[in-house]
Each structure stands twice: as C-alpha cells, then as structure tokens.
Design an enzyme around this catalytic site. Structure first.
Site, short mmCIF file in Angstrom:
data_model
loop_
_atom_site.label_atom_id
_atom_site.label_comp_id
_atom_site.label_asym_id
_atom_site.label_seq_id
_atom_site.Cartn_x
_atom_site.Cartn_y
_atom_site.Cartn_z
N GLU A 61 0.82 -1.21 0.00
CA GLU A 61 0.00 0.00 0.00
C GLU A 61 0.86 1.26 0.00
O GLU A 61 0.49 2.27 -0.62
CB GLU A 61 -0.97 0.02 1.17
CG GLU A 61 -1.93 1.20 1.09
CD GLU A 61 -3.10 1.14 2.05
OE1 GLU A 61 -3.67 2.21 2.31
OE2 GLU A 61 -3.45 0.04 2.52
N SER A 62 2.00 1.21 0.65
CA SER A 62 2.91 2.37 0.63
C SER A 62 3.39 2.64 -0.79
O SER A 62 3.42 3.80 -1.24
CB SER A 62 4.09 2.12 1.56
OG SER A 62 3.66 1.97 2.89
#
Length: 137
Positions: A61-62
């Site tokens: 997700e980062s």
C-alpha cells in the site's frame, strides 16, 4: 519522475510513520513504476517466524499510495481505498523488494498492481490496491 520533479509531492512522506518503523526504503519513484525494499527481521515476523502478511500489505500500500500521489494533480493525493494480497511464498529473513505499476489512473480513483519478491527474485506476494484521489488539506 522523482518527488523533486513533482513540485507538489510531499517528499517527507517517504520517511515517516509505518514506512520508517518497518524500514521501507524507496529505490525508484516514477509515475509509471515505484520500487521499494523492506528488511525481513524478527520485528517483521508473525508468530511462526516468517514475514507477517500485514507487513507485506503495508509495503504494497505504501508503494501504491506514493505512486498514486505522483500521478495526482496539484493539491491532490492518493489514499488506499481497498487492498487485497495473495501471499504465495514465505520469507524468514533478508529483504523483500516491491514493484508497483498503475493499472488505472482515473480522476477520482487509481488501481495499482504491486508484486513483492525475495532476495532470490522469487514472487512472495501479489497485491492490488485501489486508491482514492482526494484533495490534500
């Protein structure tokens, strides 16, 4: 594209929060591909001594969120709306490398494909992340 080339990119997001806590390092920042690494240490393990799936999802997700923000217009940012992950191989130590590429870059949403690999370049995790493009306040 690098954050320096994107005047509205908040470069400090690369060094704070869970990114910093988990030791995630961004190696490539481009609107078409984002690459980052994360060490695998006992701090990243689940109770059975392998990389925690949640840590893999944080890395995925980062990567997607940073890539999405690089694709946003001025005053906008991309935030995770939905994520899924298939963990296909366990990792006990070393470093995992994540490679994210956009599948869809819309005005209000983006979809990113992120694949994680181990030190031997074997697939560890496949993730798809849908991002919401929102006003940054």
């Amino acid at each position: 594209m690098t954050p320096d080339a994107h005047p509205d990119f908040p470069a400090d997001i690369l060094h704070r929060g869970l990114v910093e806590t988990l030791g995630i390092v961004f190696a490539k920042l481009d609107a078409d591909e984002v690459v980052a690494t994360m060490p695998v240490t006992p701090r990243h393990h689940q109770p059975f001594g392998v990389l925690h799936g949640g840590a893999s999802v944080v890395l995925a997700e980062s990567i997607a969120s940073v890539g999405g923000t690089l694709n946003c217009g001025p005053g906008k940012a991309a935030f995770g709306l939905e994520i899924n992950a298939n963990h296909v191989r366990s990792v006990r130590d070393g470093v995992v490398r994540g490679v994210g590429t956009p599948l869809h870059r819309g005005r209000t949403t983006q979809v990113w494909d992120v694949k994680l690999y181990d030190d031997r370049d074997r697939l560890v995790c496949v993730s798809r992340c849908t991002l919401a493009v929102v006003d940054r306040s």
